[in-house]
Design a protein around this motif. Structure first.
Motif, PDB file in Angstrom:
ATOM      1  N   LEU A   1       0.808  -1.222   0.000  1.00  0.00           N
ATOM      2  CA  LEU A   1       0.000   0.000   0.000  1.00  0.00           C
ATOM      3  C   LEU A   1       0.841   1.273   0.000  1.00  0.00           C
ATOM      4  N   GLY A   2       2.153   1.127  -0.132  1.00  0.00           N
ATOM      5  CA  GLY A   2       3.029   2.283  -0.260  1.00  0.00           C
ATOM      6  C   GLY A   2       3.264   3.051   1.024  1.00  0.00           C
ATOM      7  N   ILE A   3       3.076   2.402   2.184  1.00  0.00           N
ATOM      8  CA  ILE A   3       3.305   3.068   3.467  1.00  0.00           C
ATOM      9  C   ILE A   3       4.795   3.029   3.783  1.00  0.00           C
ATOM     10  N   LYS A   4       5.348   4.194   4.111  1.00  0.00           N
ATOM     11  CA  LYS A   4       6.780   4.319   4.326  1.00  0.00           C
ATOM     12  C   LYS A   4       7.145   4.037   5.780  1.00  0.00           C
ATOM     13  N   THR A   5       7.678   2.837   6.025  1.00  0.00           N
ATOM     14  CA  THR A   5       8.215   2.490   7.338  1.00  0.00           C
ATOM     15  C   THR A   5       9.720   2.285   7.189  1.00  0.00           C
ATOM     16  N   TYR A   6      10.405   2.038   8.300  1.00  0.00           N
ATOM     17  CA  TYR A   6      11.842   1.749   8.194  1.00  0.00           C
ATOM     18  C   TYR A   6      12.066   0.456   7.421  1.00  0.00           C
ATOM     19  N   ALA A   7      11.193  -0.521   7.622  1.00  0.00           N
ATOM     20  CA  ALA A   7      11.355  -1.803   6.937  1.00  0.00           C
ATOM     21  C   ALA A   7      11.117  -1.676   5.434  1.00  0.00           C
ATOM     22  N   THR A   8      10.084  -0.927   5.033  1.00  0.00           N
ATOM     23  CA  THR A   8       9.810  -0.776   3.597  1.00  0.00           C
ATOM     24  C   THR A   8      10.805   0.168   2.932  1.00  0.00           C
ATOM     25  N   SER A   9      11.370   1.104   3.709  1.00  0.00           N
ATOM     26  CA  SER A   9      12.291   2.094   3.137  1.00  0.00           C
ATOM     27  C   SER A   9      13.733   1.593   3.079  1.00  0.00           C
ATOM     28  N   PHE A  10      14.149   0.830   4.123  1.00  0.00           N
ATOM     29  CA  PHE A  10      15.564   0.447   4.228  1.00  0.00           C
ATOM     30  C   PHE A  10      15.783  -1.059   4.345  1.00  0.00           C
ATOM     31  N   GLY A  11      14.719  -1.826   4.349  1.00  0.00           N
ATOM     32  CA  GLY A  11      14.857  -3.271   4.479  1.00  0.00           C
ATOM     33  C   GLY A  11      14.690  -3.740   5.915  1.00  0.00           C
ATOM     34  N   GLU A  12      14.288  -5.005   6.059  1.00  0.00           N
ATOM     35  CA  GLU A  12      13.992  -5.542   7.376  1.00  0.00           C
ATOM     36  C   GLU A  12      15.208  -5.586   8.291  1.00  0.00           C
ATOM     37  N   LYS A  13      16.355  -6.002   7.770  1.00  0.00           N
ATOM     38  CA  LYS A  13      17.560  -6.103   8.589  1.00  0.00           C
ATOM     39  C   LYS A  13      18.005  -4.742   9.113  1.00  0.00           C
ATOM     40  N   ASN A  14      17.979  -3.746   8.245  1.00  0.00           N
ATOM     41  CA  ASN A  14      18.374  -2.409   8.681  1.00  0.00           C
ATOM     42  C   ASN A  14      17.386  -1.843   9.696  1.00  0.00           C
ATOM     43  N   ALA A  15      16.112  -2.153   9.521  1.00  0.00           N
ATOM     44  CA  ALA A  15      15.103  -1.704  10.488  1.00  0.00           C
ATOM     45  C   ALA A  15      15.379  -2.319  11.857  1.00  0.00           C
ATOM     46  N   ALA A  16      15.783  -3.594  11.870  1.00  0.00           N
ATOM     47  CA  ALA A  16      16.107  -4.257  13.138  1.00  0.00           C
ATOM     48  C   ALA A  16      17.309  -3.591  13.803  1.00  0.00           C
ATOM     49  N   LYS A  17      18.296  -3.197  13.006  1.00  0.00           N
ATOM     50  CA  LYS A  17      19.482  -2.531  13.563  1.00  0.00           C
ATOM     51  C   LYS A  17      19.132  -1.149  14.118  1.00  0.00           C
ATOM     52  N   ILE A  18      18.293  -0.417  13.393  1.00  0.00           N
ATOM     53  CA  ILE A  18      17.882   0.912  13.860  1.00  0.00           C
ATOM     54  C   ILE A  18      17.076   0.786  15.155  1.00  0.00           C
ATOM     55  N   SER A  19      16.215  -0.229  15.224  1.00  0.00           N
ATOM     56  CA  SER A  19      15.452  -0.474  16.444  1.00  0.00           C
ATOM     57  C   SER A  19      16.379  -0.749  17.619  1.00  0.00           C
ATOM     58  N   PHE A  20      17.407  -1.549  17.391  1.00  0.00           N
ATOM     59  CA  PHE A  20      18.390  -1.863  18.437  1.00  0.00           C
ATOM     60  C   PHE A  20      19.047  -0.589  18.965  1.00  0.00           C
ATOM     61  N   MET A  21      19.424   0.309  18.058  1.00  0.00           N
ATOM     62  CA  MET A  21      20.055   1.566  18.467  1.00  0.00           C
ATOM     63  C   MET A  21      19.075   2.446  19.253  1.00  0.00           C
ATOM     64  N   MET A  22      17.810   2.415  18.849  1.00  0.00           N
ATOM     65  CA  MET A  22      16.805   3.198  19.573  1.00  0.00           C
ATOM     66  C   MET A  22      16.593   2.671  20.986  1.00  0.00           C
TER      67      MET A  22
END
Length: 337
Positions: free
Chosen positions: A231-252
């Motif tokens: 549906l074109g919703i921009k999340t960290y996972a859709t924008s940068f990939g699932e692995k990168n989203a997991a890394k960003i979450s870890f830093m947060m």
């Protein structure tokens, strides 16, 4: 005929009892969470009936607003839920969006009414928050092309909690018990009594809330990535990939823990808050690290589990504030006696 109309009217509200499988501890935790902020803002003083009244209406306002926002989210995200959460009420057809919208309107009205009983400043805040939630959920997160837009701005809904709790105290004469306050006046809204220490603590708690909520949102976004991408919703996972989203979450999560420790250092919180907070934070960090190490085949399922753990950490952080201040108040009361 009257009984039939009454039954139809009650149906959407009866439905709430089976709407989502909320854990019992979560529903109780919200009460402690919403009470903790005005308690932290007011400090360790004798609680008059005015103070208690303000805390009670803060709980009622924020709890009503929580249900209104969550129902609105279920209505606007029905197409996403049809892909990733097909068992939720709207995509499953257990309730129509129109009936659910009526329930959301009732909870919204309750939110405004309860806020008025505190102050016009609080009413203004929930009004602005309601407008943001309405347009963000319905339109902005689907059309704004900024990478990760949805998950950058969605946590602002939870940031309302610390700001509202402090504003409830700032807009009440009970704040006159604080030191070095400054009175600010605004037409129609009335006065605010603030000091620099309380204002900085509010900002710190708001930033803590943003990172703590966002850290758990990202794993949930990993779980929902297929529906969001479709549906074109921009999340960290859709924008940068699932692995990168997991890394960003870890830093947060790391930033969140550091902010929690700073909150302990700058406010009246004691070791009753700090010690269990560090234990829970360490466990959450470890779980977040495991998400990073999860293979792509299982990362979506793990994202759902990590999202739940992250939200429990978020709730428990506020619950620890409530427990800490409550124990300090009991100790203060017996010392006075």
């Amino acid at each position: 005929m009257f009984r039939k109309k009454l039954f139809v009217l009650k149906q959407p509200f009866m439905f709430l009892f089976s709407w989502r499988p909320f854990p019992w501890y979560e529903l109780i935790s919200y009460v402690a969470m919403y009470a903790s902020v005005p308690m932290l803002a007011y400090g360790i003083h004798i609680y008059s009936w005015e103070v208690i009244r303000t805390i009670v209406f803060t709980i009622l306002t924020l709890y009503s607003g929580f249900f209104a926002a969550l129902i609105w989210n279920d209505i606007t995200d029905a197409d996403v839920d049809a892909v990733v959460h097909p068992n939720r009420p709207v995509p499953r057809g257990r309730i129509s969006p129109r009936k659910f919208f009526t329930v959301a309107l009732v909870f919204s009205a309750m939110t405004f009414v309860f806020a008025v009983f505190i102050s016009l400043w609080c009413l203004l805040l929930v009004g602005v928050a309601a407008l943001f939630v309405t347009f963000h959920n319905k339109y902005l997160k689907r059309v704004v092309g900024i990478p990760a837009y949805s998950e950058i701005f969605t946590p602002l809904q939870w940031v309302v909690v610390p700001i509202f709790g402090y504003l409830a105290v700032f807009s009440n004469p009970m704040f006159l018990s604080q030191k070095n306050y400054v009175q600010l006046n605004a037409p129609f809204l009335g006065p605010l009594w603030v000091n620099s220490l309380s204002l900085s603590n509010m900002i710190l708690l708001a930033i803590f809330t943003y990172f703590t909520d966002n850290a758990h949102d990202l794993p949930e976004g990993i779980h929902d990535v297929d529906g969001d991408r479709k549906l074109g919703i921009k999340t960290y996972a859709t924008s940068f990939g699932e692995k990168n989203a997991a890394k960003i979450s870890f830093m947060m999560f790391i930033i969140s823990g550091v902010l929690g420790i700073i909150l302990f250092m700058k406010t009246i919180l004691s070791l009753v808050f700090l010690i269990p907070f560090i234990i829970i934070w360490t466990y959450t960090i470890h779980s977040s690290y495991l998400l990073i190490k999860t293979d792509m085949e299982n990362i979506k399922d793990m994202g759902k589990i990590m999202g739940r753990k992250g939200f429990d950490y978020f709730l428990m952080s506020y619950n620890l504030i409530f427990i800490d201040i409550s124990l300090q108040l009991i100790n203060h009361h017996f010392h006075i006696i």
